[in-house]
Design an enzyme around this catalytic site. Structure first.
Site, PDB file in Angstrom:
ATOM      1  CB  ILE A 202     -42.212 -36.032  14.798  1.00  0.00           C
ATOM      2  CG1 ILE A 202     -43.338 -36.368  15.776  1.00  0.00           C
ATOM      3  CG2 ILE A 202     -41.881 -37.219  13.932  1.00  0.00           C
ATOM      4  CD1 ILE A 202     -44.609 -36.893  15.101  1.00  0.00           C
ATOM      5  CG  ASP A 203     -39.812 -30.762  14.126  1.00  0.00           C
ATOM      6  OD1 ASP A 203     -38.852 -31.136  14.821  1.00  0.00           O
ATOM      7  OD2 ASP A 203     -39.715 -30.445  12.920  1.00  0.00           O
ATOM      8  CE  LYS A 204     -45.948 -26.347  20.799  1.00  0.00           C
ATOM      9  NZ  LYS A 204     -45.762 -24.963  21.263  1.00  0.00           N
TER      10      LYS A 204
END
Length: 341
Positions: free
Chosen positions: A151-153
């Site tokens: 998942i994104d930062k």
């Protein structure tokens, strides 16, 4: 010519960091500008320095920064040190482990933590933490230990990590076959018309801004992407939404929501950090800016994760609390929408 200037001798000491092939629709563009669109956290100055050092090659020939990239050109950036993501260093970083056994673990990732090392983020990632806590993690097809998905930062929430080769294969197949369950909670701009719906449309990199993805409704460009959404609560100029992923493309929910006119709240990369809905009152502007301070990231949380255990074959389902920053923002807008009706 001394050995330090001999490109044939230097070749053995240079490591490829980036390899980008210009698309068929690429208009002629200076190589320094071209690379700025691809390399996250790069500066024009750094790219120009790399060109002056002879580290940028097009079709295997060294080029200056003013070389014009054309369709089909293969652009490489080489340096004397290996890519940092190949030099994984274990780091004693606390991890919120929701579940663990001999086969896998489920982690609740905080917003702000990068999942795997990459350009500009070489330390402090989830992988640095995982390889400290667990030895001999299997690597995926991208040589990333333990990762089945990511998942994104600035997205918070649940991830499953494989501890064995067999678990990696089994779990990856579930994600590929779309049998895993992934539900995200998002706050989006605007009052959604429909109570629920499905967004379909292939996703690929944006042709001009390579740090963004874009929906391509027609043709075969990009990869198939399907998101099912359902309204959970209406918050005046915002909507709280549940999104269930059928596929797992990069930035899928962020791009799909923007595509239907409901960009994620405070999603800077896709324009959600601007006031997209509401009034022109100064007080309202201040209210929104205060909300951005409470939630200084895109409003997205991977809340629920379900899959079949690779060994026991039992269905496993994990749920996580909405993190404090999102919960505070929701409550703030809940109160605002009550009092502004």
């Amino acid at each position: 010519m001394g050995p330090e200037n001999d490109p044939d001798l230097q070749e053995n000491e240079l490591y490829e960091h980036f390899n980008i092939t210009a698309s068929n629709g690429q208009e002629p563009l200076r190589v320094d500008k071209f690379l700025m669109n691809f390399i996250e956290n790069a500066t024009r100055n750094k790219i120009q320095q790399a060109a002056k050092s002879g580290n940028i090659r097009v079709n295997d020939a060294v080029v200056k920064q003013n070389y014009k990239v054309k369709a089909g050109d293969e652009v490489k950036v080489l340096f004397e040190h290996p890519p940092h993501e190949n030099l994984l260093v274990p780091e004693d970083i606390p991890i919120d482990i929701v579940y663990e056994d001999d086969t896998l673990l489920v982690v609740n990732k905080p917003a702000g933590m990068v999942v795997h090392p990459g350009h500009g983020n070489y330390t402090g990632t989830l992988i640095n933490a995982l390889i400290f806590h667990i030895e001999n993690l299997p690597v995926n097809s991208n040589e990333r230990p333990g990762l089945v998905h990511r998942i994104d930062k600035d997205t918070s929430g649940l991830l499953v990590v494989a501890k064995t080769e067999a678990a990696m294969t089994h779990l990856s197949k579930q994600f590929f076959d779309k049998t895993s369950e992934r539900e995200y909670i998002a706050i989006v701009w605007g009052n959604m018309e429909e109570e629920e719906g499905t967004i379909e449309g292939h996703i690929a990199r944006h042709p001009k801004n390579r740090l963004q993805m874009q929906v391509f409704p027609e043709g075969d460009h990009g990869k198939e992407a399907v998101t099912h959404y359902k309204v959970l609560e209406r918050l005046g100029y915002l909507t709280l939404v549940s999104c269930k992923l059928e596929t797992g493309r990069t930035h899928q929910i962020r791009v799909h929501m923007k595509h239907i006119g409901h960009t994620l709240f405070n999603d800077e990369r896709y324009g959600g950090e601007k006031i997209l809905k509401g009034t022109t009152f100064t007080k309202y502007k201040q209210f929104v800016e205060n909300s951005f301070k409470i939630l200084p990231r895109q409003a997205l949380h991977a809340k629920t994760l379900g899959f079949v255990h690779p060994v026991t074959k039992k269905k496993m389902r994990f749920d996580s609390e909405i993190p404090q920053d999102m919960a505070e923002c929701i409550e703030k807008w809940r109160q605002y929408s009550k009092h502004s009706q």
